[in-house]
Design an enzyme around this catalytic site. Sequence first.
Site, PDB file in Angstrom:
ATOM      1  N   LYS A  55      -1.487   0.957  -5.115  1.00  0.00           N
ATOM      2  CA  LYS A  55      -3.000   1.482  -5.194  1.00  0.00           C
ATOM      3  C   LYS A  55      -3.426   1.662  -6.766  1.00  0.00           C
ATOM      4  O   LYS A  55      -4.576   1.522  -7.136  1.00  0.00           O
ATOM      5  CB  LYS A  55      -2.874   2.759  -4.434  1.00  0.00           C
ATOM      6  CG  LYS A  55      -2.988   2.557  -2.745  1.00  0.00           C
ATOM      7  CD  LYS A  55      -2.434   3.482  -2.033  1.00  0.00           C
ATOM      8  CE  LYS A  55      -2.309   3.271  -0.581  1.00  0.00           C
ATOM      9  NZ  LYS A  55      -1.693   4.136   0.267  1.00  0.00           N
ATOM     10  N   GLN A  99      -0.393  10.659  -0.420  1.00  0.00           N
ATOM     11  CA  GLN A  99       0.680   9.649   0.158  1.00  0.00           C
ATOM     12  C   GLN A  99       1.524  10.382   1.368  1.00  0.00           C
ATOM     13  O   GLN A  99       2.257  11.238   1.242  1.00  0.00           O
ATOM     14  CB  GLN A  99       1.478   8.870  -0.633  1.00  0.00           C
ATOM     15  CG  GLN A  99       2.364   7.859  -0.134  1.00  0.00           C
ATOM     16  CD  GLN A  99       1.384   6.644   0.233  1.00  0.00           C
ATOM     17  OE1 GLN A  99       0.471   6.275  -0.500  1.00  0.00           O
ATOM     18  NE2 GLN A  99       1.718   6.037   1.313  1.00  0.00           N
ATOM     19  N   ASP A 122      -9.473   8.653   1.565  1.00  0.00           N
ATOM     20  CA  ASP A 122      -8.778   8.074   2.865  1.00  0.00           C
ATOM     21  C   ASP A 122      -8.903   8.434   4.179  1.00  0.00           C
ATOM     22  O   ASP A 122      -8.267   7.974   5.052  1.00  0.00           O
ATOM     23  CB  ASP A 122      -7.276   8.506   2.250  1.00  0.00           C
ATOM     24  CG  ASP A 122      -6.059   7.381   2.595  1.00  0.00           C
ATOM     25  OD1 ASP A 122      -6.367   6.332   2.828  1.00  0.00           O
ATOM     26  OD2 ASP A 122      -5.056   7.913   2.716  1.00  0.00           O
TER      27      ASP A 122
END
Length: 282
Positions: A55, A99, A122
């Site tokens: 990413k 994450q 996200d």
Amino acid sequence: MKNEPLILDGNQVASNIKEVLKDRVNQLLEKGVTPCLATILVGDDPASETYVRMKGNACKRLGIDSKRVVLEASTSTEELINVIQDLNNDPSVHGILLQHPVPHHIDERAAFEAISIEKDVDGVTMLGFAQNAFDQAAFPSCTPAAILAIMDEYKLPMEGKHAVVVGRSPILGKPVSLMLLNRNATVTICHSRTQNLDQLVSQGDIVVAAVGKPNFIQGDWIKPGAVIMDAGYNEGNIGDCDYEACYERASAITPVPGGVGPVTIATLLKHTVDAAEKIAVK
Ligand code: NAP
């Protein structure tokens, strides 16, 4: 005659998304705004490290800053929340990605909820999920958004179709089900307690695999002509569908790798640029 489904090329879809983003990033840079995604990795899980690195690299290639925060596996929930709050308050950061998964002793939900909605690129907060359910999300969860982006790119209809989603996680199965519902599909959501899974999958005009088990969806479960969207990504670059067998029945199918994965990353970049643009016009 051998069935030859349309291969849904995620790399191409991702590259189209990034091409558009390049111009938008340049316009922001001209205004003195550098879009910035902060990634938080807790612990040293090698797969998570790889995802975060991918990413970060994708950001760099597009001129987006990536601020990498790496925390010890022993970090407490409170310490993690403090780090997230600092990033919420940092005006140079436009998006925050924590994450998943975090070490077991951390309250992951509490940590996700600490991310401010403006920076939840996200789509992991409960507010973001609810907005998504109402079709009002600024930043829907990235993998579900990627699945719809691929279907839109290839003009695969959703309205009136029976979509069978296998998996109900908060980041994937549940939000993609609601997004398909918002697009007027009729949705069946399956999970680990579902009975007669094969029969349900065999009714799907669209099958979304979000199980986390390699080669789990069998070819003989697939209705001839179904569209197969395989979000799975398992060790050894293996999807959740038995690709060769599903290929024999599908009208369109995402490969693994090169399907949903690259579009998920492109979607994350898009959301970060969207977030930076909102700040730039304030
Ligand atoms: P997850 O949180 O582990 O959820 C898996 C889901 O599958 C759960 O809802 C579970 O049901 C269901 N399930 C497990 N065994 C089942 C069975 N035997 N029959 C039917 N359903 C079953 O996984 P996730 O985070 O959603 O990820 C799913 C997959 O997508 C993984 O392969 C992951 O690597 C991949 N993924 C890919 C991307 C990408 O960018 N391409 C992004 C995120 C995830 P219960 O709810 O009943 O436990």
